[in-house]
Design an enzyme around this catalytic site. Structure first.
Site, PDB file in Angstrom:
ATOM      1  N   ARG A  80       0.658  -1.263   0.096  1.00 18.66           N
ATOM      2  CA  ARG A  80       0.054  -0.103   0.097  1.00 18.66           C
ATOM      3  C   ARG A  80       0.950   1.198  -0.202  1.00 18.66           C
ATOM      4  NH1 ARG A  80      -1.693   0.681   4.414  1.00 18.66           N
ATOM      5  NH2 ARG A  80      -1.192  -1.382   5.438  1.00 18.66           N
ATOM      6  N   TYR A 208      -1.814  -3.188  -6.791  1.00 22.68           N
ATOM      7  CA  TYR A 208      -1.453  -4.444  -5.901  1.00 22.68           C
ATOM      8  C   TYR A 208      -2.427  -4.085  -4.492  1.00 22.68           C
ATOM      9  CZ  TYR A 208       1.109  -7.093  -2.493  1.00 22.68           C
ATOM     10  OH  TYR A 208       1.335  -8.227  -1.595  1.00 22.68           O
ATOM     11  N   LYS A 217      -9.733  -2.371   1.740  1.00 27.51           N
ATOM     12  CA  LYS A 217      -9.083  -1.175   2.566  1.00 27.51           C
ATOM     13  C   LYS A 217     -10.249  -0.120   2.101  1.00 27.51           C
ATOM     14  CE  LYS A 217      -6.014  -3.684   4.462  1.00 27.51           C
ATOM     15  NZ  LYS A 217      -6.204  -4.321   5.967  1.00 27.51           N
ATOM     16  N   HIS A 237     -10.686  -2.287  11.743  1.00 29.11           N
ATOM     17  CA  HIS A 237      -9.419  -3.407  11.184  1.00 29.11           C
ATOM     18  C   HIS A 237      -9.359  -4.294  11.986  1.00 29.11           C
ATOM     19  CE1 HIS A 237      -4.970  -3.320   9.307  1.00 29.11           C
ATOM     20  NE2 HIS A 237      -5.744  -4.124   8.751  1.00 29.11           N
ATOM     21  N   SER A 259      -1.231  -3.898  10.105  1.00 31.77           N
ATOM     22  CA  SER A 259      -1.044  -5.169   8.904  1.00 31.77           C
ATOM     23  C   SER A 259       0.023  -5.793   9.216  1.00 31.77           C
ATOM     24  CB  SER A 259      -0.831  -4.421   7.646  1.00 31.77           C
ATOM     25  OG  SER A 259      -2.035  -3.406   7.446  1.00 31.77           O
ATOM     26  N   CYS A 261       0.855  -8.124  11.613  1.00 29.23           N
ATOM     27  CA  CYS A 261       1.099  -8.324  12.921  1.00 29.23           C
ATOM     28  C   CYS A 261       0.713  -9.574  13.523  1.00 29.23           C
ATOM     29  CB  CYS A 261       0.792  -7.243  13.740  1.00 29.23           C
ATOM     30  SG  CYS A 261       1.802  -5.817  13.616  1.00 29.23           S
ATOM     31  N   ASP A 286      -9.380 -10.010   8.948  1.00 29.41           N
ATOM     32  CA  ASP A 286      -8.723  -8.545   8.603  1.00 29.41           C
ATOM     33  C   ASP A 286      -9.834  -7.373   8.923  1.00 29.41           C
ATOM     34  OD1 ASP A 286      -6.813  -7.144   7.713  1.00 29.41           O
ATOM     35  OD2 ASP A 286      -7.649  -6.710   5.630  1.00 29.41           O
ATOM     36  N   ARG A 375       1.866 -12.097  -0.986  1.00 32.43           N
ATOM     37  CA  ARG A 375       0.327 -12.730  -0.233  1.00 32.43           C
ATOM     38  C   ARG A 375      -0.046 -13.930  -0.904  1.00 32.43           C
ATOM     39  NH1 ARG A 375      -1.568  -8.856   3.763  1.00 32.43           N
ATOM     40  NH2 ARG A 375       0.066  -7.449   3.991  1.00 32.43           N
TER      41      ARG A 375
HETATM   42  O1  SAT Z   1      -3.638  -3.358   2.375  1.00 34.77           O
HETATM   43  S1  SAT Z   1      -3.602  -4.592   1.773  1.00 34.77           S
HETATM   44  O2  SAT Z   1      -4.753  -5.355   1.672  1.00 34.77           O
HETATM   45  O3  SAT Z   1      -2.705  -4.701   0.681  1.00 34.77           O
HETATM   46  C1  SAT Z   1      -2.800  -5.872   2.903  1.00 34.77           C
HETATM   47  C2  SAT Z   1      -2.596  -4.948   4.315  1.00 34.77           C
HETATM   48  O4  SAT Z   1      -1.994  -4.132   4.411  1.00 34.77           O
HETATM   49  O5  SAT Z   1      -3.306  -5.602   5.361  1.00 34.77           O
HETATM   50 MN    MN Z   2      -5.328  -5.524   7.111  1.00 39.75          MN
END
Ligand code: SAT
Ligand code: MN
Length: 591
Positions: A80, A208, A217, A237, A259, A261, A286, A375
């Site tokens: 990101r 991406y 997101k 989140h 993200s 973690c 998520d 990923r």
């Molecule tokens: O934002 S993404 O979906 O690429 C993955 C993340 O940061 O959790």
């Molecule tokens: Mn995330």
């Protein structure tokens, strides 16, 4: 008959609303073709075949990884891009100091120039999708237009996409508009713009993950957080996990971590052998949409239907469920390859990489074989621990909310907030060391309130006010906890084993919620004493446990000063209750 006729009329009406927009976008972007996504297996296999022909996908070893493919992104498009992500509200203050802001008309003008003619020679895909169970009143729909078939494939896994979503949009007449083009994948011509007041998203120049799969997101957090404030709920989140104790009772917990973690690992946790009788069910890994229920409890749905998880580190020891899950029907992005065409990543104990994530012969001098933010995209139903309640229209009731981050020191293994209001301060004070999920330096501690720093679609001050308001409405609010699995000793060694053993900490929380577990009061909240945690069969020394459960007043005084300074940038909009809670912590810490 009447129903079918009504449905037809509704679909016609919708076709007009969506078609008018698609037509506008067609004129601007000039695609060669338009494809309306219907969802379903056949469409996914056609797209896969097309991407295999064009070389954008490659098939992995079918004996060990049946149905699995590899995609490689451009090497400068692997995470990101928070510095290029904007919230475009009429008033700058509505976006707040937590967001980059651009005036909506200026942002639209800028994006229009980027989108102009950008789909020449390409296909424009229209993806109607539903975030959440298709029949849940808590779900919300959107339509993404994209010129990337890779994005379509991901969206078909990550969301309920296609005809049923289109039918729901037709019934409701409302949807979030997301326009995406990979453009030339030029980091200089890359922007992710959000227009919460218009419920729309414009994303250009990246293919991406969170930049391009707009349901994730962009919609389910940034736009949804705005919708949630207007409508009285929370878009967070957070993973959602069900924990069944040996007595057969299941309690659900929602946890917010930044993200990369370990949210996916915690959501799919395998109980340690020394805790027989426990079972774990994943609802989400998520994102959680949390709604106050008519029974005074907080209820959660997972808006997604798949996982877009970090690959490196996944192995039978760290996460056997994930390891099993990604052995079939999985789309890998930016992993390495072995000589026999199996995917490979750091953290695997067998096999060795011969081709790196960029397709070059593997040379350790070039860095890791798999990209640290490589990923997997896989359907949630492939998870051996998948909870069938993931499809419940009303969601699952939440017993505890957990905040956490990656911190070498300061934060103890776990503590409990004194009440909801104090819990909002605990969430607002979160900090974590940065990871590879976002472009930028890794390992720097930054404030990441509620793990929403990159994802809150409006001013954090208003967001905390909204949290306080939602909590005040709940007759039976969940307990609020903070955890830190990443505490280290002076030599830099992790003090806590993590992974499956985290269940011991979750068990303590659930026992607290049920009024069964002991704790000791500290300046920052309630902590377990060593005897309050089930440590049977666990090799953690008494000294380490003591370090894990201690609160160092000097470090915490410094922490309070830093939090106060961080919160002060929100000025007069900051809820007074948060300052009052912070004063109270400081007072309890003494001088
Ligand atoms: O934002 S993404 O979906 O690429 C993955 C993340 O940061 O959790
Ligand atoms: Mn995330």
């Amino acid at each position: 008959m009447a129903t079918a006729a009504q449905a037809m009329t509704a679909l016609d009406r919708l076709s007009r609303a969506v078609s008018a927009w698609v037509d506008e976008v067609r004129q601007l972007t000039q695609p060669d073709r338009i494809h309306w996504c219907e969802g379903g297996e056949a469409e996914a296999s056609d797209l896969t075949a097309q991407l295999l022909r064009s070389g954008e996908l490659q098939t992995l070893d079918a004996t060990h990884f049946p149905g699995c493919h590899l995609a490689r992104s451009a090497p400068n498009d692997v995470a990101r891009v928070e510095h290029l992500t904007y919230i475009c509200t009429r008033s700058r203050d509505d976006a707040g100091p937590n967001n980059h802001w651009m005036e909506p008309a200026a942002a639209h003008a800028k994006m229009r120039e980027l989108f102009r003619g950008c789909m020449r020679g390409r296909t424009l895909y229209v993806i109607p999708y539903c975030m959440g169970p298709i029949d849940s009143p808590l779900s919300r729909c959107g339509v993404e237009i994209t010129d990337s078939p890779y994005v379509v494939l991901n969206m078909l896994i990550m969301t309920r996409a296609g005809r049923p979503a289109l039918a729901r949009i037709a019934r409701e007449g409302a949807f979030v508009r997301g326009l995406h083009s990979v453009g030339e994948l030029d980091p200089e011509r890359r922007f992710i713009m959000h227009f919460p007041e218009e419920l729309s998203i414009e994303s250009f120049g990246s293919g991406y993950g969170g930049n391009a799969l707009l349901g994730k997101k962009c919609h389910a957090l940034r736009i949804a957080s705005w919708q949630a404030r207007t409508e009285g709920w929370l878009a967070e989140h957070m993973l959602i996990v069900g924990l069944q104790n040996p007595q057969g009772e299941t309690h659900y917990v929602a946890c917010a971590f930044p993200s990369a973690c370990g949210k996916t690992n915690l959501a799919m946790l395998i109980p340690p052998q020394s805790m027989p009788g426990w079972r774990v069910f994943t609802v989400g890994d998520d994102i959680a949409w949390l709604h106050p229920g008519s029974d005074g409890r907080l209820w959660a749905i997972n808006p997604e239907s798949g996982y877009f998880g970090v690959v490196p580190g996944t192995n039978p020891q760290t996460n056997r469920n994930a390891y099993e899950m990604i052995r079939r029907d999985t789309l890998f992005t930016n992993v390495a390859l072995t000589a026999d065409n199996q995917p490979w990543w750091e953290g695997l104990t067998d096999g060795k990489p011969v081709i790196d994530w960029q397709g070059r012969p593997y040379d350790p001098a070039n860095g890791p074989a798999a990209h640290p933010n490589s990923r997997f995209t896989v359907s949630a139903r492939r998870n051996p621990a998948w909870s069938p309640h993931s499809e419940d229209a009303r969601g699952v009731p939440i017993s505890a909310l957990v905040f956490g981050g990656r911190r070498r020191e300061v934060a103890p293994l776990v503590y409990e907030a004194r009440n909801w209001q104090h819990g909002v301060l605990v969430g607002a004070s979160m900090a974590s060391e940065t990871t590879a999920a976002a472009t930028g330096k890794v390992g720097v501690t930054r404030r990441d309130p509620m793990a929403m720093q990159p994802f809150c679609g409006y001013n954090f001050a208003d967001y905390w006010q909204h949290w306080l308001k939602v909590g005040a409405q709940l007759q039976h609010p969940p307990g609020i906890y903070n955890v830190n699995w990443f505490r280290r000793d002076a030599q830099g060694k992790f003090l806590w084993p993590g992974y499956g053993e985290n269940l011991r900490v979750l068990e303590w929380m659930l026992d607290r919620c049920a009024g069964r577990a002991g704790a000791v009061e500290s300046a920052i909240g309630w902590l377990p004493r060593a005897q309050d945690l089930d440590m049977s069969g666990l090799d953690v020394s008494a000294g380490s446990l003591q370090a894990l459960l201690s609160v160092d007043p000097a470090l915490w005084r410094k922490e309070v000063t830093e939090v106060r300074q961080y919160l002060s940038q929100y000025g007069a909009r900051l809820p007074a209750a948060l300052n009052a809670e912070l004063d109270a912590v400081e007072k309890r810490l003494g001088v």
